[in-house]
Design an enzyme around this catalytic site. Structure first.
Site, PDB file in Angstrom:
ATOM      1  N   ASN A   9       0.867  -1.177   0.000  1.00 59.04           N
ATOM      2  CA  ASN A   9       0.000   0.000   0.000  1.00 59.04           C
ATOM      3  C   ASN A   9       0.907   1.232   0.000  1.00 59.04           C
ATOM      4  OD1 ASN A   9      -1.788   2.043   0.460  1.00 59.04           O
ATOM      5  ND2 ASN A   9      -2.355   1.396   2.541  1.00 59.04           N
ATOM      6  N   TRP A  10       0.976   1.881  -1.147  1.00 57.02           N
ATOM      7  CA  TRP A  10       1.909   3.013  -1.275  1.00 57.02           C
ATOM      8  C   TRP A  10       1.404   4.284  -0.604  1.00 57.02           C
ATOM      9  CZ3 TRP A  10       3.866   3.008  -7.091  1.00 57.02           C
ATOM     10  CH2 TRP A  10       4.551   1.809  -7.327  1.00 57.02           C
ATOM     11  N   LYS A  11       0.130   4.305  -0.261  1.00 58.64           N
ATOM     12  CA  LYS A  11      -0.475   5.513   0.343  1.00 58.64           C
ATOM     13  C   LYS A  11      -0.246   6.710  -0.600  1.00 58.64           C
ATOM     14  CE  LYS A  11       0.050   3.223   4.730  1.00 58.64           C
ATOM     15  NZ  LYS A  11       0.140   3.302   6.185  1.00 58.64           N
ATOM     16  N   HIS A  94      -9.129   1.131   5.165  1.00 60.51           N
ATOM     17  CA  HIS A  94      -7.827   1.378   5.804  1.00 60.51           C
ATOM     18  C   HIS A  94      -8.012   2.328   6.994  1.00 60.51           C
ATOM     19  CE1 HIS A  94      -3.738   2.626   6.521  1.00 60.51           C
ATOM     20  NE2 HIS A  94      -3.396   1.488   5.945  1.00 60.51           N
ATOM     21  N   GLU A  96      -6.395   4.788   7.956  1.00 68.82           N
ATOM     22  CA  GLU A  96      -6.256   6.223   7.642  1.00 68.82           C
ATOM     23  C   GLU A  96      -7.533   6.761   7.013  1.00 68.82           C
ATOM     24  OE1 GLU A  96      -2.604   5.629   5.510  1.00 68.82           O
ATOM     25  OE2 GLU A  96      -1.712   5.024   7.411  1.00 68.82           O
ATOM     26  N   GLU A 166      -5.081  -4.942  10.578  1.00 70.38           N
ATOM     27  CA  GLU A 166      -4.035  -3.938  10.788  1.00 70.38           C
ATOM     28  C   GLU A 166      -4.284  -3.223  12.117  1.00 70.38           C
ATOM     29  OE1 GLU A 166      -2.076  -2.684   6.845  1.00 70.38           O
ATOM     30  OE2 GLU A 166      -3.860  -1.452   7.045  1.00 70.38           O
ATOM     31  N   GLY A 172       2.834   2.264  10.775  1.00 73.34           N
ATOM     32  CA  GLY A 172       3.780   3.365  10.616  1.00 73.34           C
ATOM     33  C   GLY A 172       4.510   3.725  11.900  1.00 73.34           C
ATOM     34  N   SER A 212       3.857  -2.207  10.230  1.00 73.54           N
ATOM     35  CA  SER A 212       5.310  -2.249  10.427  1.00 73.54           C
ATOM     36  C   SER A 212       5.947  -3.592  10.072  1.00 73.54           C
ATOM     37  CB  SER A 212       5.668  -1.844  11.868  1.00 73.54           C
ATOM     38  OG  SER A 212       5.257  -0.518  12.114  1.00 73.54           O
ATOM     39  N   GLY A 233       3.139  -1.145   4.212  1.00 68.38           N
ATOM     40  CA  GLY A 233       3.169   0.290   3.939  1.00 68.38           C
ATOM     41  C   GLY A 233       4.582   0.732   3.584  1.00 68.38           C
ATOM     42  N   GLY A 234       5.268   1.328   4.561  1.00 66.05           N
ATOM     43  CA  GLY A 234       6.583   1.926   4.330  1.00 66.05           C
ATOM     44  C   GLY A 234       7.559   1.052   3.553  1.00 66.05           C
TER      45      GLY A 234
HETATM   46  P1  13P Z   1       3.421   0.346   7.611  1.00 65.95           P
HETATM   47  O1  13P Z   1       3.905  -0.940   7.022  1.00 65.95           O
HETATM   48  O2  13P Z   1       4.160   1.557   7.132  1.00 65.95           O
HETATM   49  O3  13P Z   1       3.307   0.263   9.113  1.00 65.95           O
HETATM   50  O4  13P Z   1       1.904   0.554   7.080  1.00 65.95           O
HETATM   51  C1  13P Z   1       1.014  -0.488   7.162  1.00 65.95           C
HETATM   52  C2  13P Z   1      -0.194  -0.126   6.399  1.00 65.95           C
HETATM   53  O5  13P Z   1      -0.891   0.806   6.749  1.00 65.95           O
HETATM   54  C3  13P Z   1      -0.515  -0.907   5.195  1.00 65.95           C
HETATM   55  O6  13P Z   1      -1.793  -0.616   4.743  1.00 65.95           O
END
Ligand code: 13P
Length: 249
Positions: A9-11, A94, A96, A166, A172, A212, A233-234
Protein backbone atom coordinates in the site's frame (compact mmCIF):
# COMPACT_ATOMS: atom_id res chain seq x y z
CA UNK A 1 -4.98 -24.16 -0.15
CA UNK A 2 -5.71 -20.50 0.34
CA UNK A 3 -3.72 -17.79 -1.45
CA UNK A 4 -0.56 -16.37 0.07
CA UNK A 5 -0.54 -12.65 -0.68
CA UNK A 6 1.82 -9.74 -0.18
CA UNK A 7 0.36 -6.35 -1.11
CA UNK A 8 2.11 -2.98 -1.02
CA UNK A 9 0.00 0.00 0.00
CA UNK A 10 1.91 3.01 -1.28
CA UNK A 11 -0.48 5.51 0.34
CA UNK A 12 0.11 9.09 -0.97
CA UNK A 13 3.65 8.38 -2.18
CA UNK A 14 5.41 8.06 -5.56
CA UNK A 15 4.82 10.43 -8.46
CA UNK A 16 5.12 9.37 -12.09
CA UNK A 17 8.90 9.02 -12.27
CA UNK A 18 9.19 7.39 -8.84
CA UNK A 19 6.47 4.91 -9.81
CA UNK A 20 8.29 4.02 -13.00
CA UNK A 21 11.61 3.51 -11.21
CA UNK A 22 10.09 1.35 -8.45
CA UNK A 23 7.98 -0.82 -10.75
CA UNK A 24 10.82 -1.44 -13.19
CA UNK A 25 12.89 -2.77 -10.30
CA UNK A 26 10.04 -4.86 -8.90
CA UNK A 27 9.34 -6.40 -12.26
CA UNK A 28 12.84 -7.81 -12.49
CA UNK A 29 13.24 -9.13 -8.97
CA UNK A 30 12.66 -12.84 -8.30
CA UNK A 31 9.46 -13.83 -6.63
CA UNK A 32 8.11 -17.22 -5.65
CA UNK A 33 5.37 -18.47 -7.97
CA UNK A 34 3.01 -19.41 -5.15
CA UNK A 35 2.75 -15.87 -3.73
CA UNK A 36 0.31 -13.33 -5.17
CA UNK A 37 1.96 -9.92 -5.29
CA UNK A 38 -0.05 -6.70 -5.46
CA UNK A 39 0.77 -3.01 -5.41
CA UNK A 40 -1.57 -0.11 -4.66
CA UNK A 41 -0.28 3.16 -6.13
CA UNK A 42 -2.15 6.50 -6.01
CA UNK A 43 -5.10 6.93 -8.39
CA UNK A 44 -3.05 9.07 -10.77
CA UNK A 45 -0.49 6.28 -11.21
CA UNK A 46 -2.85 3.33 -11.62
CA UNK A 47 -3.04 3.28 -15.39
CA UNK A 48 0.69 3.80 -15.79
CA UNK A 49 1.27 0.98 -13.30
CA UNK A 50 -0.90 -1.54 -15.13
CA UNK A 51 1.02 -0.75 -18.33
CA UNK A 52 4.42 -1.04 -16.67
CA UNK A 53 3.56 -4.32 -14.93
CA UNK A 54 2.12 -6.14 -17.93
CA UNK A 55 3.35 -9.72 -18.01
CA UNK A 56 4.96 -9.42 -14.56
CA UNK A 57 2.32 -11.34 -12.59
CA UNK A 58 2.08 -8.39 -10.17
CA UNK A 59 -1.40 -6.93 -9.97
CA UNK A 60 -2.43 -3.33 -9.41
CA UNK A 61 -4.95 -2.36 -6.75
CA UNK A 62 -6.71 0.93 -5.93
CA UNK A 63 -6.49 2.39 -2.41
CA UNK A 64 -10.11 3.51 -2.19
CA UNK A 65 -13.30 4.08 -4.19
CA UNK A 66 -16.76 5.58 -3.81
CA UNK A 67 -19.86 3.41 -3.41
CA UNK A 68 -21.83 5.35 -6.04
CA UNK A 69 -21.64 4.53 -9.75
CA UNK A 70 -21.48 8.19 -10.83
CA UNK A 71 -22.84 11.61 -9.87
CA UNK A 72 -22.11 14.77 -7.91
CA UNK A 73 -19.27 13.50 -5.70
CA UNK A 74 -16.45 15.94 -6.35
CA UNK A 75 -13.04 14.35 -6.08
CA UNK A 76 -14.29 10.79 -5.93
CA UNK A 77 -13.64 7.71 -8.11
CA UNK A 78 -16.14 4.95 -8.96
CA UNK A 79 -15.72 1.23 -9.49
CA UNK A 80 -16.55 1.67 -13.19
CA UNK A 81 -13.73 4.19 -13.60
CA UNK A 82 -11.29 1.76 -12.00
CA UNK A 83 -12.51 -1.23 -13.99
CA UNK A 84 -12.27 0.86 -17.14
CA UNK A 85 -8.49 1.10 -16.76
CA UNK A 86 -8.08 -2.56 -15.83
CA UNK A 87 -8.13 -2.31 -12.03
CA UNK A 88 -9.89 -5.32 -10.54
CA UNK A 89 -9.18 -4.93 -6.84
CA UNK A 90 -9.49 -2.21 -4.20
CA UNK A 91 -8.37 -1.64 -0.61
CA UNK A 92 -11.29 -0.55 1.58
CA UNK A 93 -11.44 0.39 5.24
CA UNK A 94 -7.83 1.38 5.80
CA UNK A 95 -7.40 2.95 9.24
CA UNK A 96 -6.26 6.22 7.64
CA UNK A 97 -9.54 6.37 5.70
CA UNK A 98 -11.40 5.63 8.91
CA UNK A 99 -9.62 8.14 11.13
CA UNK A 100 -8.79 11.00 8.73
CA UNK A 101 -11.78 10.75 6.39
CA UNK A 102 -14.40 9.51 8.86
CA UNK A 103 -15.29 6.30 7.05
CA UNK A 104 -17.46 4.17 9.31
CA UNK A 105 -18.19 0.46 8.97
CA UNK A 106 -21.66 1.43 7.70
CA UNK A 107 -20.12 3.51 4.90
CA UNK A 108 -17.62 0.73 4.22
CA UNK A 109 -20.39 -1.87 3.96
CA UNK A 110 -21.80 0.15 1.04
CA UNK A 111 -18.40 0.48 -0.62
CA UNK A 112 -17.75 -3.24 -0.28
CA UNK A 113 -21.10 -4.07 -1.87
CA UNK A 114 -20.40 -1.71 -4.78
CA UNK A 115 -16.96 -3.17 -5.40
CA UNK A 116 -18.24 -6.74 -5.27
CA UNK A 117 -21.13 -5.91 -7.60
CA UNK A 118 -18.56 -4.55 -10.07
CA UNK A 119 -16.75 -7.90 -9.89
CA UNK A 120 -13.77 -6.49 -8.00
CA UNK A 121 -11.75 -8.14 -5.30
CA UNK A 122 -11.69 -6.26 -1.97
CA UNK A 123 -8.84 -6.08 0.52
CA UNK A 124 -10.81 -5.13 3.62
CA UNK A 125 -8.80 -3.52 6.43
CA UNK A 126 -9.77 -3.32 10.07
CA UNK A 127 -8.14 -3.46 13.49
CA UNK A 128 -8.19 -2.02 16.98
CA UNK A 129 -6.66 1.15 18.40
CA UNK A 130 -4.04 1.11 21.16
CA UNK A 131 -6.50 2.01 23.93
CA UNK A 132 -8.78 -0.80 22.82
CA UNK A 133 -5.96 -3.32 23.04
CA UNK A 134 -4.85 -1.98 26.40
CA UNK A 135 -8.36 -2.43 27.75
CA UNK A 136 -8.58 -5.96 26.30
CA UNK A 137 -11.40 -4.90 23.94
CA UNK A 138 -9.52 -5.84 20.74
CA UNK A 139 -11.30 -9.13 20.02
CA UNK A 140 -14.69 -7.50 20.45
CA UNK A 141 -13.77 -4.40 18.39
CA UNK A 142 -12.66 -6.55 15.46
CA UNK A 143 -15.79 -8.73 15.74
CA UNK A 144 -17.97 -5.62 15.56
CA UNK A 145 -16.09 -4.19 12.54
CA UNK A 146 -16.54 -7.43 10.61
CA UNK A 147 -20.17 -7.82 11.65
CA UNK A 148 -21.18 -4.33 10.53
CA UNK A 149 -19.16 -4.18 7.32
CA UNK A 150 -19.17 -7.75 6.01
CA UNK A 151 -21.27 -10.32 7.79
CA UNK A 152 -24.48 -9.69 5.92
CA UNK A 153 -22.80 -10.50 2.61
CA UNK A 154 -23.88 -13.74 0.94
CA UNK A 155 -21.41 -16.62 1.26
CA UNK A 156 -20.77 -16.48 -2.50
CA UNK A 157 -19.29 -12.96 -2.15
CA UNK A 158 -16.40 -14.16 0.00
CA UNK A 159 -14.49 -15.51 -2.99
CA UNK A 160 -13.77 -11.83 -3.72
CA UNK A 161 -12.71 -10.86 -0.18
CA UNK A 162 -9.24 -10.69 1.33
CA UNK A 163 -9.05 -9.56 4.96
CA UNK A 164 -6.24 -7.39 6.29
CA UNK A 165 -5.93 -7.14 10.06
CA UNK A 166 -4.04 -3.94 10.79
CA UNK A 167 -3.82 -2.98 14.46
CA UNK A 168 -3.79 0.84 14.37
CA UNK A 169 -1.01 1.03 16.97
CA UNK A 170 1.32 -0.89 14.64
CA UNK A 171 0.80 1.20 11.49
CA UNK A 172 3.78 3.37 10.62
CA UNK A 173 5.02 3.21 14.21
CA UNK A 174 7.80 0.65 13.87
CA UNK A 175 6.02 -1.30 16.59
CA UNK A 176 4.67 -4.52 15.14
CA UNK A 177 2.33 -7.04 16.68
CA UNK A 178 4.33 -10.02 17.90
CA UNK A 179 3.95 -13.18 15.78
CA UNK A 180 1.88 -14.61 18.69
CA UNK A 181 -0.42 -11.57 18.81
CA UNK A 182 -0.91 -11.69 15.04
CA UNK A 183 -1.63 -15.44 15.00
CA UNK A 184 -3.98 -15.17 17.99
CA UNK A 185 -6.03 -12.44 16.30
CA UNK A 186 -6.03 -14.16 12.89
CA UNK A 187 -7.33 -17.37 14.49
CA UNK A 188 -10.06 -15.32 16.19
CA UNK A 189 -11.00 -13.72 12.84
CA UNK A 190 -11.15 -17.07 11.05
CA UNK A 191 -13.32 -18.46 13.86
CA UNK A 192 -15.73 -15.50 13.54
CA UNK A 193 -16.03 -16.07 9.80
CA UNK A 194 -16.53 -19.78 10.37
CA UNK A 195 -19.29 -19.14 12.91
CA UNK A 196 -21.07 -16.69 10.61
CA UNK A 197 -20.68 -18.82 7.49
CA UNK A 198 -18.94 -22.17 7.62
CA UNK A 199 -15.54 -23.75 8.12
CA UNK A 200 -14.92 -24.39 4.43
CA UNK A 201 -15.44 -20.73 3.55
CA UNK A 202 -13.29 -19.58 6.50
CA UNK A 203 -10.54 -22.01 5.55
CA UNK A 204 -10.32 -20.65 2.02
CA UNK A 205 -10.09 -17.01 3.15
CA UNK A 206 -6.74 -15.20 3.02
CA UNK A 207 -6.11 -13.05 6.09
CA UNK A 208 -3.19 -10.63 5.83
CA UNK A 209 -1.39 -8.84 8.64
CA UNK A 210 -0.40 -5.18 8.30
CA UNK A 211 1.56 -2.87 10.58
CA UNK A 212 5.31 -2.25 10.43
CA UNK A 213 6.11 -5.44 8.50
CA UNK A 214 9.77 -5.23 7.44
CA UNK A 215 12.27 -7.65 5.88
CA UNK A 216 13.63 -8.46 9.35
CA UNK A 217 10.30 -9.45 10.93
CA UNK A 218 8.20 -10.75 8.00
CA UNK A 219 9.35 -14.36 8.21
CA UNK A 220 8.38 -14.71 11.87
CA UNK A 221 5.02 -13.03 11.37
CA UNK A 222 4.21 -15.22 8.34
CA UNK A 223 4.86 -18.42 10.31
CA UNK A 224 1.46 -18.06 12.02
CA UNK A 225 -0.76 -20.76 10.54
CA UNK A 226 -3.62 -18.29 10.06
CA UNK A 227 -1.39 -15.52 8.71
CA UNK A 228 -1.57 -15.69 4.92
CA UNK A 229 0.60 -12.72 4.07
CA UNK A 230 0.96 -9.01 4.62
CA UNK A 231 -0.25 -5.57 3.69
CA UNK A 232 2.90 -3.50 3.63
CA UNK A 233 3.17 0.29 3.94
CA UNK A 234 6.58 1.93 4.33
CA UNK A 235 8.65 -1.10 3.28
CA UNK A 236 6.71 -1.41 0.00
CA UNK A 237 8.28 1.84 -1.22
CA UNK A 238 11.65 0.14 -1.57
CA UNK A 239 11.86 -2.61 -4.21
CA UNK A 240 14.48 -4.72 -2.41
CA UNK A 241 12.69 -4.53 0.95
CA UNK A 242 9.33 -5.33 -0.59
CA UNK A 243 10.68 -8.31 -2.50
CA UNK A 244 12.48 -9.55 0.61
CA UNK A 245 9.09 -9.60 2.32
CA UNK A 246 7.49 -11.38 -0.65
CA UNK A 247 10.24 -13.99 -0.36
CA UNK A 248 9.90 -14.33 3.43
CA UNK A 249 7.36 -17.19 3.34
P1 13P B 1 3.42 0.35 7.61
O1 13P B 1 3.91 -0.94 7.02
O2 13P B 1 4.16 1.56 7.13
O3 13P B 1 3.31 0.26 9.11
O4 13P B 1 1.90 0.55 7.08
C1 13P B 1 1.01 -0.49 7.16
C2 13P B 1 -0.19 -0.13 6.40
O5 13P B 1 -0.89 0.81 6.75
C3 13P B 1 -0.52 -0.91 5.19
O6 13P B 1 -1.79 -0.62 4.74
Amino acid sequence: MRDKIVAGNWKMNNDQSQTEALLKKLKHLDKPKEVRVMVAPAFTQLYQSTELLQGSGISVVAQNMNAADSGAYTGEISSGMLKGIGINAVILGHSERRSLFHETDEILAEKVKAALAAGMEVIFCFGEELEERKSQAHFEVVAQQLKTALFDLPASAWKQIILAYEPVWAIGTGETASPEQAQEMHAHIRKLVSENYDATLADALSILYGGSVKPNNAKEIFTGKDVDGGLIGGASLNAEDFMAIVNAF
